[in-house]
Write a protein that holds these residues in place. Structure first.
Motif, PDB file in Angstrom:
ATOM      1  N   LEU A  81       0.833  -1.215   0.000  1.00 43.71           N
ATOM      2  CA  LEU A  81       0.000   0.000   0.000  1.00 43.71           C
ATOM      3  C   LEU A  81       0.865   1.262   0.000  1.00 43.71           C
ATOM      4  O   LEU A  81       0.538   2.250  -0.671  1.00 43.71           O
ATOM      5  CB  LEU A  81      -0.941  -0.004   1.212  1.00 43.71           C
ATOM      6  N   LEU A  82       1.976   1.195   0.718  1.00 41.77           N
ATOM      7  CA  LEU A  82       2.911   2.335   0.748  1.00 41.77           C
ATOM      8  C   LEU A  82       3.472   2.598  -0.653  1.00 41.77           C
ATOM      9  O   LEU A  82       3.522   3.748  -1.118  1.00 41.77           O
ATOM     10  CB  LEU A  82       4.048   2.023   1.730  1.00 41.77           C
ATOM     11  N   LEU A  83       3.873   1.525  -1.327  1.00 40.89           N
ATOM     12  CA  LEU A  83       4.426   1.673  -2.677  1.00 40.89           C
ATOM     13  C   LEU A  83       3.349   2.170  -3.655  1.00 40.89           C
ATOM     14  O   LEU A  83       3.623   2.998  -4.524  1.00 40.89           O
ATOM     15  CB  LEU A  83       5.015   0.344  -3.164  1.00 40.89           C
ATOM     16  N   LEU A  84       2.142   1.650  -3.491  1.00 35.77           N
ATOM     17  CA  LEU A  84       1.034   2.090  -4.350  1.00 35.77           C
ATOM     18  C   LEU A  84       0.757   3.579  -4.145  1.00 35.77           C
ATOM     19  O   LEU A  84       0.508   4.315  -5.107  1.00 35.77           O
ATOM     20  CB  LEU A  84      -0.231   1.298  -4.027  1.00 35.77           C
ATOM     21  N   ALA A  85       0.806   4.008  -2.887  1.00 37.23           N
ATOM     22  CA  ALA A  85       0.585   5.430  -2.590  1.00 37.23           C
ATOM     23  C   ALA A  85       1.645   6.272  -3.289  1.00 37.23           C
ATOM     24  O   ALA A  85       1.340   7.313  -3.894  1.00 37.23           O
ATOM     25  CB  ALA A  85       0.624   5.660  -1.081  1.00 37.23           C
ATOM     26  N   GLY A  86       2.898   5.798  -3.236  1.00 39.85           N
ATOM     27  CA  GLY A  86       3.982   6.492  -3.939  1.00 39.85           C
ATOM     28  C   GLY A  86       3.721   6.528  -5.435  1.00 39.85           C
ATOM     29  O   GLY A  86       4.006   7.523  -6.112  1.00 39.85           O
ATOM     30  N   SER A  87       3.170   5.432  -5.950  1.00 39.23           N
ATOM     31  CA  SER A  87       2.900   5.340  -7.388  1.00 39.23           C
ATOM     32  C   SER A  87       1.825   6.342  -7.817  1.00 39.23           C
ATOM     33  O   SER A  87       2.003   7.073  -8.794  1.00 39.23           O
ATOM     34  CB  SER A  87       2.472   3.914  -7.743  1.00 39.23           C
ATOM     35  N   VAL A  88       0.716   6.388  -7.075  1.00 42.79           N
ATOM     36  CA  VAL A  88      -0.407   7.241  -7.523  1.00 42.79           C
ATOM     37  C   VAL A  88      -0.103   8.739  -7.406  1.00 42.79           C
ATOM     38  O   VAL A  88      -0.683   9.543  -8.133  1.00 42.79           O
ATOM     39  CB  VAL A  88      -1.738   6.912  -6.793  1.00 42.79           C
ATOM     40  N   ILE A  89       0.814   9.098  -6.508  1.00 38.86           N
ATOM     41  CA  ILE A  89       1.135  10.534  -6.401  1.00 38.86           C
ATOM     42  C   ILE A  89       2.244  10.941  -7.386  1.00 38.86           C
ATOM     43  O   ILE A  89       2.555  12.113  -7.523  1.00 38.86           O
ATOM     44  CB  ILE A  89       1.546  10.946  -4.963  1.00 38.86           C
ATOM     45  N   SER A  90       2.818   9.953  -8.061  1.00 37.42           N
ATOM     46  CA  SER A  90       3.880  10.262  -9.035  1.00 37.42           C
ATOM     47  C   SER A  90       3.273  10.518 -10.414  1.00 37.42           C
ATOM     48  O   SER A  90       2.266   9.904 -10.762  1.00 37.42           O
ATOM     49  CB  SER A  90       4.870   9.103  -9.135  1.00 37.42           C
ATOM     50  N   PRO A  91       3.890  11.404 -11.189  1.00 39.16           N
ATOM     51  CA  PRO A  91       3.338  11.702 -12.518  1.00 39.16           C
ATOM     52  C   PRO A  91       3.451  10.499 -13.460  1.00 39.16           C
ATOM     53  O   PRO A  91       4.420   9.745 -13.397  1.00 39.16           O
ATOM     54  CB  PRO A  91       4.213  12.863 -13.015  1.00 39.16           C
ATOM     55  N   VAL A  92       2.424  10.350 -14.312  1.00 38.29           N
ATOM     56  CA  VAL A  92       2.418   9.246 -15.286  1.00 38.29           C
ATOM     57  C   VAL A  92       3.208   9.680 -16.520  1.00 38.29           C
ATOM     58  O   VAL A  92       3.000  10.784 -17.024  1.00 38.29           O
ATOM     59  CB  VAL A  92       0.977   8.893 -15.716  1.00 38.29           C
ATOM     60  N   MET A  93       4.112   8.824 -16.960  1.00 37.88           N
ATOM     61  CA  MET A  93       4.863   9.111 -18.192  1.00 37.88           C
ATOM     62  C   MET A  93       4.060   8.575 -19.362  1.00 37.88           C
ATOM     63  O   MET A  93       3.906   7.357 -19.487  1.00 37.88           O
ATOM     64  CB  MET A  93       6.237   8.435 -18.144  1.00 37.88           C
ATOM     65  N   LYS A  94       3.551   9.492 -20.185  1.00 39.89           N
ATOM     66  CA  LYS A  94       2.741   9.075 -21.327  1.00 39.89           C
ATOM     67  C   LYS A  94       3.603   9.034 -22.587  1.00 39.89           C
ATOM     68  O   LYS A  94       4.678   9.600 -22.621  1.00 39.89           O
ATOM     69  CB  LYS A  94       1.563  10.027 -21.509  1.00 39.89           C
ATOM     70  N   GLY A  95       3.096   8.350 -23.592  1.00 45.78           N
ATOM     71  CA  GLY A  95       3.799   8.327 -24.867  1.00 45.78           C
ATOM     72  C   GLY A  95       4.696   7.122 -25.021  1.00 45.78           C
ATOM     73  O   GLY A  95       4.860   6.325 -24.091  1.00 45.78           O
ATOM     74  N   PRO A  96       5.283   7.002 -26.218  1.00 46.25           N
ATOM     75  CA  PRO A  96       6.101   5.821 -26.512  1.00 46.25           C
ATOM     76  C   PRO A  96       7.461   5.870 -25.823  1.00 46.25           C
ATOM     77  O   PRO A  96       7.829   6.893 -25.235  1.00 46.25           O
ATOM     78  CB  PRO A  96       6.262   5.887 -28.032  1.00 46.25           C
ATOM     79  N   LEU A  97       8.187   4.782 -25.917  1.00 49.25           N
ATOM     80  CA  LEU A  97       9.526   4.715 -25.338  1.00 49.25           C
ATOM     81  C   LEU A  97      10.485   5.598 -26.130  1.00 49.25           C
ATOM     82  O   LEU A  97      10.401   5.650 -27.359  1.00 49.25           O
ATOM     83  CB  LEU A  97      10.049   3.284 -25.428  1.00 49.25           C
ATOM     84  N   PRO A  98      11.405   6.268 -25.442  1.00 49.30           N
ATOM     85  CA  PRO A  98      12.477   6.939 -26.179  1.00 49.30           C
ATOM     86  C   PRO A  98      13.274   5.871 -26.952  1.00 49.30           C
ATOM     87  O   PRO A  98      13.390   4.736 -26.481  1.00 49.30           O
ATOM     88  CB  PRO A  98      13.337   7.553 -25.075  1.00 49.30           C
TER      89      PRO A  98
END
Lengths: 233, 238
Positions: A81-98
């Motif tokens: 749950l701690l890791l999930l909380a860290g995940s949801v507050i972090s920005p999502v990287m959209k788009g294809p792979l560099p």
């Protein structure tokens, strides 16, 4: 959608095997993200923390299949749950792979790294259980987690080296991240050797399993935040 | 002295020492970028000779790590020799040999680093499209063309460069460079690091020759084989 996971994962505290529901839903979210962006969903803190939480869930289920609800579940689910909380507050990287990340070596490197981190995490939980009750079975489970984690982590490092050789012309770079990755590898090598030394078995190596996971988390989160390295994209 | 190197406690303390020294290094590296920056730009022995020896207080961690690795190498060799001596039985053959395979792999990887640190070369520079550059081994590299694939939003999706290598005015190798796609020829790797399209198309090309790379790969394969065998054998035998 991912907020539902905060309800599904705690179901494991009612009955351990109910974590299957959370894992299935979480797995579907990860696959959905991969399909949406057309790439491996392991770019940036949002993706990787989420994947690490899911991997810990899988290892938790595999090693706890026959267990009843106990401290094992409380500690592991709290960590998830701690890791999930860290995940949801972090920005999502959209788009294809560099382009530089578009290689099977990168994908294998990252997947194996995070699966090994998950094994190190559950190994740390077993270490805590052993320190509490001294049951030999917990020390054995810790050893199995850390040995498997060590093997996968070593292979992840090798695949990372192959990728680096193809991308940058060297399989090794002198950067803080590489040094910390090697510290993790040295530390678990130390654990595997120390376990064979008289006087180190039992509580000292159980503690090592816990300290090892703290080093892993610092290598993953701390080094990226505090030090510049090749692992920034 | 033999007992010192034969002891597993020596291994444990050397690994502990290496962890401490690498920890120190990870702090000093970003703190003294001007001194450590060149570690990745040239051969490691050149950095030691030209930079590190002049700043012993800042680069001391590196020399301590080197010393610990030398001791660990001796420790590994002595322990492995001791482990393979004596009578062997068919039952415990794999269990006895697998850790020695891992030790050997570790030593081969260290040897690979040593070879890469002291021999070979690492040069880089900008080359205009159509331009030529001479490699340290006398061959000539030509950057024939740079190609870029973008999308309507302006995002560059991919890039590549056509190159050719000449020896005595005869083309001996040619290929397309791109991200994760170098050209290996004559023991050297040619890499497209970056490019510019304006004012004239040019690419930043890196050419490396690392005689240790093949050994590192061999050591890595051995390491994987050894650790996977140990994993299977130890899993049930704990």
């Amino acid at each position: 959608m991912e907020y539902i996971l905060f309800i599904l994962y705690p179901l494991a505290l009612v009955r351990l095997r109910l974590v299957l529901i959370a894992l299935a839903f979480h797995g579907a979210l990860i696959v959905g993200s991969a399909v949406r962006y057309g790439r491996i969903p392991l770019i940036g803190t949002h993706d990787t923390l989420g994947f690490l939480a899911w991997s810990i869930g899988v290892v938790y289920l595999a090693f706890g299949w026959r267990r009843r609800r106990d401290l094992y579940s409380y500690l592991t689910i709290s960590l998830i749950l701690l890791l999930l909380a860290g995940s949801v507050i972090s920005p999502v990287m959209k788009g294809p792979l560099p382009p530089v990340l578009r290689t099977i070596w990168f994908e294998l490197h990252v997947i194996l790294s995070f699966v090994s981190y998950a094994l190190f995490a559950v190994g740390a939980v077993f270490g805590a259980l052993f320190l509490r009750d001294g049951e030999r079975e917990h020390e054995t489970d810790q050893y199995r987690n850390l040995l498997l984690g060590y093997v996968l982590f070593s292979i992840a490092m090798i695949f990372g080296g192959i990728w680096a050789h193809l991308a940058w012309g060297t399989y090794w770079l002198w950067t803080p991240k590489e040094l910390w990755t090697t510290i993790v590898w040295f530390f678990y090598s130390l654990y595997l050797h120390a376990r064979l030394v008289r006087g180190w078995t039992g509580r000292p190596v159980a503690w090592m399993g816990i300290v090892g996971f703290l080093i892993v988390m610092f290598t993953y989160v701390g080094v990226g935040l505090l030090m510049k390295s090749s692992h920034e994209f | 002295m033999k007992n010192f190197f034969l002891s597993l406690k020596t291994t444990v303390w050397l690994l502990t020492g290496l962890i401490c020294v690498f920890f120190l290094g990870s702090y000093l590296m970003p703190a003294y970028k001007d001194i450590h920056g060149a570690m990745n730009d040239r051969l490691l022995f050149e950095w030691v000779e030209q930079v590190a020896v002049d700043h012993p207080w800042v680069t001391g961690w590196f020399f301590l790590a080197l010393a610990a690795l030398v001791l660990l190498t001796i420790n590994t060799i002595v322990c492995s020799i001791q482990a393979v001596r004596g009578k062997w039985s068919r039952e415990d053959f794999l269990l006895r040999i697998a850790p020695q395979v891992v030790h050997m792999a570790f030593l081969i990887i260290l040897l690979a680093h040593l070879l890469g640190a002291g021999w070979g070369y690492r040069i880089s520079g900008m080359l205009p499209q159509g331009g030529y550059g001479r490699l340290p081994d006398g061959r000539v590299l030509q950057l024939k063309a740079i190609r870029v694939q973008g999308d309507p939003s302006g995002y560059i999706r991919d890039w590549s460069a056509d190159v050719a290598v000449y020896e005595s005015d005869r083309e001996t190798a040619a290929g397309v460079l791109g991200p994760n796609a170098p050209l290996f020829t004559g023991g050297a790797g040619i890499y497209l690091k970056s490019f510019e399209l304006k004012p004239t198309p040019m690419a930043f090309i890196l050419v490396t020759k690392d005689p240790g790379a093949v050994w590192a790969l061999a050591g890595a394969v051995l390491f994987m084989i050894g650790t996977v065998i140990i994993l299977f054998l130890k899993w049930k035998k704990v």
